[in-house]
Enzyme design. Structure first.
Site, PDB file in Angstrom:
ATOM      1  N   GLY A  67       0.792  -1.221   0.000  1.00  0.00           N
ATOM      2  CA  GLY A  67       0.000   0.000   0.000  1.00  0.00           C
ATOM      3  C   GLY A  67       0.823   1.269   0.000  1.00  0.00           C
TER       4      GLY A  67
ATOM      5  N   ARG B 263       4.905  -7.463   9.255  1.00  0.00           N
ATOM      6  CA  ARG B 263       4.518  -8.350  10.354  1.00  0.00           C
ATOM      7  C   ARG B 263       4.524  -9.813   9.953  1.00  0.00           C
ATOM      8  NH1 ARG B 263      -0.484  -6.811  14.064  1.00  0.00           N
ATOM      9  NH2 ARG B 263       0.349  -8.686  15.049  1.00  0.00           N
TER      10      ARG B 263
ATOM     11  N   ASP C 205       7.164  -6.352  14.969  1.00  0.00           N
ATOM     12  CA  ASP C 205       5.840  -6.088  15.524  1.00  0.00           C
ATOM     13  C   ASP C 205       5.950  -4.814  16.350  1.00  0.00           C
ATOM     14  OD1 ASP C 205       3.445  -5.966  16.863  1.00  0.00           O
ATOM     15  OD2 ASP C 205       3.511  -8.010  17.642  1.00  0.00           O
ATOM     16  N   VAL C 206       5.315  -3.737  15.908  1.00  0.00           N
ATOM     17  CA  VAL C 206       5.489  -2.454  16.582  1.00  0.00           C
ATOM     18  C   VAL C 206       4.825  -2.422  17.956  1.00  0.00           C
ATOM     19  CG1 VAL C 206       5.763  -1.157  14.432  1.00  0.00           C
ATOM     20  CG2 VAL C 206       3.475  -1.389  15.464  1.00  0.00           C
TER      21      VAL C 206
ATOM     22  N   GLY D 184      -0.037   0.502  10.762  1.00  0.00           N
ATOM     23  CA  GLY D 184      -1.316   0.784  11.400  1.00  0.00           C
ATOM     24  C   GLY D 184      -2.352  -0.280  11.088  1.00  0.00           C
TER      25      GLY D 184
ATOM     26  N   TYR E  12      -9.600   4.464  15.599  1.00  0.00           N
ATOM     27  CA  TYR E  12      -8.638   4.833  14.551  1.00  0.00           C
ATOM     28  C   TYR E  12      -8.414   6.348  14.524  1.00  0.00           C
ATOM     29  CZ  TYR E  12      -6.495   4.926   9.886  1.00  0.00           C
ATOM     30  OH  TYR E  12      -5.647   5.118   8.826  1.00  0.00           O
TER      31      TYR E  12
ATOM     32  N   ILE F 145      -7.320   6.837  -0.632  1.00  0.00           N
ATOM     33  CA  ILE F 145      -6.232   6.476  -1.541  1.00  0.00           C
ATOM     34  C   ILE F 145      -6.608   5.206  -2.300  1.00  0.00           C
ATOM     35  CG2 ILE F 145      -3.746   6.056  -1.708  1.00  0.00           C
ATOM     36  CD1 ILE F 145      -4.481   8.728  -0.350  1.00  0.00           C
TER      37      ILE F 145
END
Length: 252
Positions: free
Chosen positions: A30, A51, A66-67, A95, A158, A191
């Site tokens: 993306g 991920r 992995d954030v 995200g 979100y 987008i």
């Protein structure tokens, strides 16, 4: 894409290497992948985190991370630093969404989105800042959303996470601005991505009707703005929010 780091030079490049060390979280698809390709075309040394599935072109270093896990973030940075040198440009893009109306939203739906989108950005920025402070330069770009400014039904989690990135960038600017480090926010609207393409035709039509430009953006249009705000041309801009939304939110 790997190379031995021989130390930073004064112009922002590592001696004997082209470009800067750039890391994009969630950069395997993306908008994140478009950003990665844009920096690569600019001659930078580009790494992305993913991920579960890596699908990036040659020339981009893909590192699993992995954030939501501090140890995983640290391990990923260690790999990137060994290959490309200290991260000079960080794009916090990773995200998730868990959309549902307020009365149906569980606490887990809320906290998991916050932990990935907002606290995840905190984790990667804190880790990247070590090297940037030593270098006395750096570019931090946080990928927010028009919904962080505009709001959206079914996206309280979100929208809150994306709005929080603005306060984060502005606080970073006040803390780290004297070290030659900038922190800015890019807020895309709708987008043309795989996710958008899966929306029903009527839903897409309704969304388009709200956009003054009358079209969805291409991921590359977001990527060009990110690349510019991380460039020397934008060295005196920090704490800014740049909407890339065709006039949908107009920065509000």
């Amino acid at each position: 894409m790997t190379a031995a780091d021989t130390g930073p030079s004064r112009d922002g490049q590592a001696d004997g290497q082209a470009g800067r060390s750039v890391l994009i979280t969630g950069g395997n698809r993306g908008i994140g992948l478009a950003i990665a390709k844009s920096f690569l075309a600019n001659g930078d040394r580009v790494a992305v985190t993913y991920r579960s599935e890596s699908n990036v072109p040659d020339g981009i270093l893909a590192v699993q991370a992995d954030v939501t896990d501090e140890a995983s973030v640290d391990a990923a940075f260690t790999v990137v630093e060994a290959a490309h040198g200290p991260v000079e440009v960080l794009v916090a893009n990773a995200g998730i969404t868990k959309d549902t109306l307020l009365l149906r939203m569980s606490e887990s739906d809320f906290t998991s989105v916050i932990d990935t989108n907002l606290t995840g950005a905190f984790r990667v920025i804190k880790r990247a800042s070590r090297g940037m402070i030593r270098l006395r330069r750096g570019r931090i770009v946080l990928i927010s959303s028009v919904t962080g400014l505009y709001g959206a039904p079914g996206q309280i989690n979100y929208s809150s996470s994306k709005a929080g990135l603005i306060g984060m960038a502005r606080s970073l600017t006040r803390e780290l601005g004297s070290r030659g480090i900038t922190a800015n926010v890019v807020a895309p609207g709708f987008i043309n991505t795989q996710m958008t393409a899966q929306l029903p035709a009527e839903t897409q039509k309704n969304y388009l009707a709200t956009i003054p430009a009358g079209r969805f953006a291409e991921p590359e249009e977001v990527a060009k703005v990110v690349r510019w705000i991380a460039s020397d041309e934008a060295a005196y801009i920090s704490g800014a929010v740049i909407p890339v939304d065709g006039g949908l939110g107009m920065g509000h």
